[in-house]
Write a protein that holds these residues in place. Structure first.
Motif, PDB file in Angstrom:
ATOM      1  N   MET A 228      -6.067  10.292  -3.494  1.00  0.00           N
ATOM      2  CA  MET A 228      -6.245   9.050  -4.251  1.00  0.00           C
ATOM      3  C   MET A 228      -6.001   7.828  -3.361  1.00  0.00           C
ATOM      4  O   MET A 228      -5.697   6.745  -3.841  1.00  0.00           O
ATOM      5  N   HIS A 229      -6.121   8.028  -2.044  1.00  0.00           N
ATOM      6  CA  HIS A 229      -6.136   6.950  -1.054  1.00  0.00           C
ATOM      7  C   HIS A 229      -4.865   6.103  -1.083  1.00  0.00           C
ATOM      8  O   HIS A 229      -4.925   4.874  -1.028  1.00  0.00           O
ATOM      9  N   ASN A 230      -3.713   6.794  -1.157  1.00  0.00           N
ATOM     10  CA  ASN A 230      -2.432   6.134  -1.032  1.00  0.00           C
ATOM     11  C   ASN A 230      -1.808   6.511   0.318  1.00  0.00           C
ATOM     12  O   ASN A 230      -2.474   7.109   1.172  1.00  0.00           O
ATOM     13  N   ASP A 231      -0.540   6.170   0.505  1.00  0.00           N
ATOM     14  CA  ASP A 231       0.125   6.393   1.790  1.00  0.00           C
ATOM     15  C   ASP A 231       0.492   7.866   1.943  1.00  0.00           C
ATOM     16  O   ASP A 231       1.566   8.310   1.537  1.00  0.00           O
ATOM     17  N   GLU A 232      -0.407   8.637   2.559  1.00  0.00           N
ATOM     18  CA  GLU A 232      -0.199  10.080   2.691  1.00  0.00           C
ATOM     19  C   GLU A 232       0.925  10.420   3.672  1.00  0.00           C
ATOM     20  O   GLU A 232       1.600  11.440   3.519  1.00  0.00           O
TER      21      GLU A 232
ATOM     22  N   ASP B 257      -4.646   2.586  -5.408  1.00  0.00           N
ATOM     23  CA  ASP B 257      -5.735   3.181  -4.636  1.00  0.00           C
ATOM     24  C   ASP B 257      -6.321   2.131  -3.690  1.00  0.00           C
ATOM     25  O   ASP B 257      -6.806   1.081  -4.126  1.00  0.00           O
ATOM     26  N   SER B 258      -6.289   2.409  -2.405  1.00  0.00           N
ATOM     27  CA  SER B 258      -6.717   1.427  -1.399  1.00  0.00           C
ATOM     28  C   SER B 258      -8.216   1.186  -1.404  1.00  0.00           C
ATOM     29  O   SER B 258      -8.688   0.211  -0.804  1.00  0.00           O
ATOM     30  N   GLU B 259      -8.980   2.052  -2.057  1.00  0.00           N
ATOM     31  CA  GLU B 259     -10.436   1.888  -2.069  1.00  0.00           C
ATOM     32  C   GLU B 259     -10.943   1.153  -3.310  1.00  0.00           C
ATOM     33  O   GLU B 259     -12.152   0.991  -3.488  1.00  0.00           O
ATOM     34  N   LYS B 260     -10.018   0.732  -4.187  1.00  0.00           N
ATOM     35  CA  LYS B 260     -10.429  -0.006  -5.374  1.00  0.00           C
ATOM     36  C   LYS B 260     -10.703  -1.465  -5.027  1.00  0.00           C
ATOM     37  O   LYS B 260     -10.064  -2.050  -4.149  1.00  0.00           O
ATOM     38  N   ASN B 261     -11.639  -2.051  -5.736  1.00  0.00           N
ATOM     39  CA  ASN B 261     -11.996  -3.458  -5.548  1.00  0.00           C
ATOM     40  C   ASN B 261     -11.018  -4.333  -6.332  1.00  0.00           C
ATOM     41  O   ASN B 261     -11.098  -4.411  -7.559  1.00  0.00           O
ATOM     42  N   ARG B 262     -10.096  -4.998  -5.622  1.00  0.00           N
ATOM     43  CA  ARG B 262      -9.073  -5.810  -6.287  1.00  0.00           C
ATOM     44  C   ARG B 262      -9.474  -7.277  -6.442  1.00  0.00           C
ATOM     45  O   ARG B 262      -8.754  -8.057  -7.036  1.00  0.00           O
ATOM     46  N   SER B 263     -10.625  -7.638  -5.876  1.00  0.00           N
ATOM     47  CA  SER B 263     -11.025  -9.045  -5.914  1.00  0.00           C
ATOM     48  C   SER B 263     -11.405  -9.490  -7.326  1.00  0.00           C
ATOM     49  O   SER B 263     -11.290 -10.663  -7.668  1.00  0.00           O
ATOM     50  N   ASP B 264     -11.848  -8.543  -8.133  1.00  0.00           N
ATOM     51  CA  ASP B 264     -12.250  -8.866  -9.502  1.00  0.00           C
ATOM     52  C   ASP B 264     -11.417  -8.022 -10.461  1.00  0.00           C
ATOM     53  O   ASP B 264     -11.468  -6.789 -10.421  1.00  0.00           O
ATOM     54  N   ALA B 265     -10.645  -8.673 -11.325  1.00  0.00           N
ATOM     55  CA  ALA B 265      -9.711  -7.962 -12.210  1.00  0.00           C
ATOM     56  C   ALA B 265     -10.444  -7.007 -13.150  1.00  0.00           C
ATOM     57  O   ALA B 265      -9.999  -5.877 -13.385  1.00  0.00           O
ATOM     58  N   GLY B 266     -11.596  -7.448 -13.693  1.00  0.00           N
ATOM     59  CA  GLY B 266     -12.340  -6.603 -14.607  1.00  0.00           C
ATOM     60  C   GLY B 266     -12.862  -5.348 -13.932  1.00  0.00           C
ATOM     61  O   GLY B 266     -12.775  -4.240 -14.482  1.00  0.00           O
TER      62      GLY B 266
ATOM     63  N   SER C 198       0.812  -1.220   0.000  1.00  0.00           N
ATOM     64  CA  SER C 198       0.000   0.000   0.000  1.00  0.00           C
ATOM     65  C   SER C 198       0.847   1.272   0.000  1.00  0.00           C
ATOM     66  O   SER C 198       0.341   2.354  -0.285  1.00  0.00           O
ATOM     67  N   SER C 199       2.144   1.130   0.319  1.00  0.00           N
ATOM     68  CA  SER C 199       3.041   2.286   0.322  1.00  0.00           C
ATOM     69  C   SER C 199       3.776   2.471  -1.000  1.00  0.00           C
ATOM     70  O   SER C 199       4.480   3.466  -1.190  1.00  0.00           O
ATOM     71  N   ARG C 200       3.626   1.526  -1.928  1.00  0.00           N
ATOM     72  CA  ARG C 200       4.435   1.556  -3.143  1.00  0.00           C
ATOM     73  C   ARG C 200       4.104   2.732  -4.053  1.00  0.00           C
ATOM     74  O   ARG C 200       4.994   3.334  -4.652  1.00  0.00           O
ATOM     75  N   GLY C 201       2.823   3.066  -4.180  1.00  0.00           N
ATOM     76  CA  GLY C 201       2.457   4.186  -5.036  1.00  0.00           C
ATOM     77  C   GLY C 201       3.091   5.481  -4.573  1.00  0.00           C
ATOM     78  O   GLY C 201       3.692   6.220  -5.369  1.00  0.00           O
ATOM     79  N   SER C 202       2.986   5.767  -3.283  1.00  0.00           N
ATOM     80  CA  SER C 202       3.578   6.983  -2.732  1.00  0.00           C
ATOM     81  C   SER C 202       5.095   6.960  -2.815  1.00  0.00           C
ATOM     82  O   SER C 202       5.736   7.985  -3.075  1.00  0.00           O
ATOM     83  N   PHE C 203       5.686   5.787  -2.603  1.00  0.00           N
ATOM     84  CA  PHE C 203       7.142   5.660  -2.674  1.00  0.00           C
ATOM     85  C   PHE C 203       7.645   5.981  -4.078  1.00  0.00           C
ATOM     86  O   PHE C 203       8.583   6.771  -4.254  1.00  0.00           O
TER      87      PHE C 203
END
Length: 317
Positions: A282-286, A151-160, A95-100
């Protein structure tokens, strides 16, 4: 010595406004509501308008220098790719990778670029407008894509569903819209009425000071200590690692003088202030994003001076 003093005079005031925001929050003059609303105001209004203005006023005739254009595009995209690879390999949690990646690869070119070069070369701008136009566009577009992916609020369970949410998020992003409208207005040679132009310029001027104040006000030292290792990693990559890779390539390609100095700013400037605003909205590691902005801004006074001194000793600028 002159380079050091100019570096300090360019970066310490930025850091000072962050400290002001922290102090105002500490004495109770501003609170959580101001920080939340300020973040939204910068992200949804001031930054998009600022990007529109910067692109709208771009003279696209400067893109005739094919070698420089190619270098800038490859350097910006290469920096993101390298930092993303390192993040995948070494940064945890995910979850920290985007901000990093954003903090390690995206420079504060829009704020430091022209003033820094004009100070070094007695008012000349040289290749800096071209460098700014390319880097600011790439930094913002790629950052939106990157932060949308993490984005931590995205639904990752379904790829589509995840892909659809990401694409919709990018299309609706205020920064992408600001850039797109700016390019359209510039390519169409649109002349805005003076009243509208001045209004947009005034709104755009809010983006940096307000972003710095809300960044400082929202800074949490206790949480930042937990991100110290990642913050130091971002700072090293942004100020030492990337310039150590990019500048020798630029020298080998024959860039010298004011052009090389402009490329140094692109690769070695502190982390962009807007990266914190984007990460938070965008719900990343602020926390990591704010720590990286503070650390790179303070350290860049010394690292930029070192790079300038080294290039001068070698007779390259």
């Amino acid at each position: 010595m002159d380079s050091f003093l100019y570096s300090v005079n360019s970066t310490i005031p930025i850091f000072g406004v962050m400290v002001l925001g922290w102090w105002l929050r500490r004495i109770g003059l501003i609170g959580d509501t101001f920080v939340q609303q300020g973040n939204k105001l910068v992200f949804q209004v001031a930054l998009p308008v600022s990007l529109f203005c910067s692109v709208y006023t771009t003279d696209f005739s400067v893109f005739a220098n094919a070698k420089l254009v190619t270098y800038c595009i490859c350097a910006c995209l290469g920096a993101f790719a390298l930092c993303w690879l390192l993040a995948i390999l070494f940064v945890s949690p995910a979850s920290s990778r985007g901000s990093f990646v954003q903090a390690a690869s995206r420079g504060n070119v829009a704020i430091l670029g022209l003033p820094f070069i004009q100070s070094m070369y007695n008012g000349e701008t040289g290749a800096m407008p071209l460098v700014m136009a390319i880097s600011v566009t790439i930094y913002n577009v790629v950052s939106v894509l990157l932060l949308s992916f993490y984005d931590s609020e995205k639904n990752r369970s379904d790829a589509g569903t995840f892909l659809r949410q990401s694409l919709v998020g990018v299309a609706k992003n205020p920064l992408i819209r600001g850039l797109a409208l700016g390019f359209i207005a510039s390519l169409c040679h649109l002349q805005l009425p003076v009243l509208l132009d001045k209004t947009l310029t005034s709104v755009a001027s809010l983006s940096t000071p307000l972003a710095l104040v809300v960044l400082g006000a929202g800074f949490d030292f206790a949480k930042a200590r937990g991100k110290l290792g990642l913050t130091l990693g971002c700072t090293f990559l942004k100020l030492i690692g990337l310039p150590a890779v990019c500048i020798p390539i630029a020298v080998a390609l024959g860039f010298r003088g004011i052009t090389l100095s402009s490329l140094l700013i692109m690769s070695g400037a502190s982390c962009a202030v807007s990266s914190y605003i984007m990460a938070k909205n965008m719900h990343n590691d602020e926390v990591l994003a704010s720590s990286a902005v503070a650390a790179t801004t303070l350290a860049s006074s010394f690292t930029l001076t070192f790079w300038i001194f080294l290039l001068r000793v070698l007779g390259l600028i």
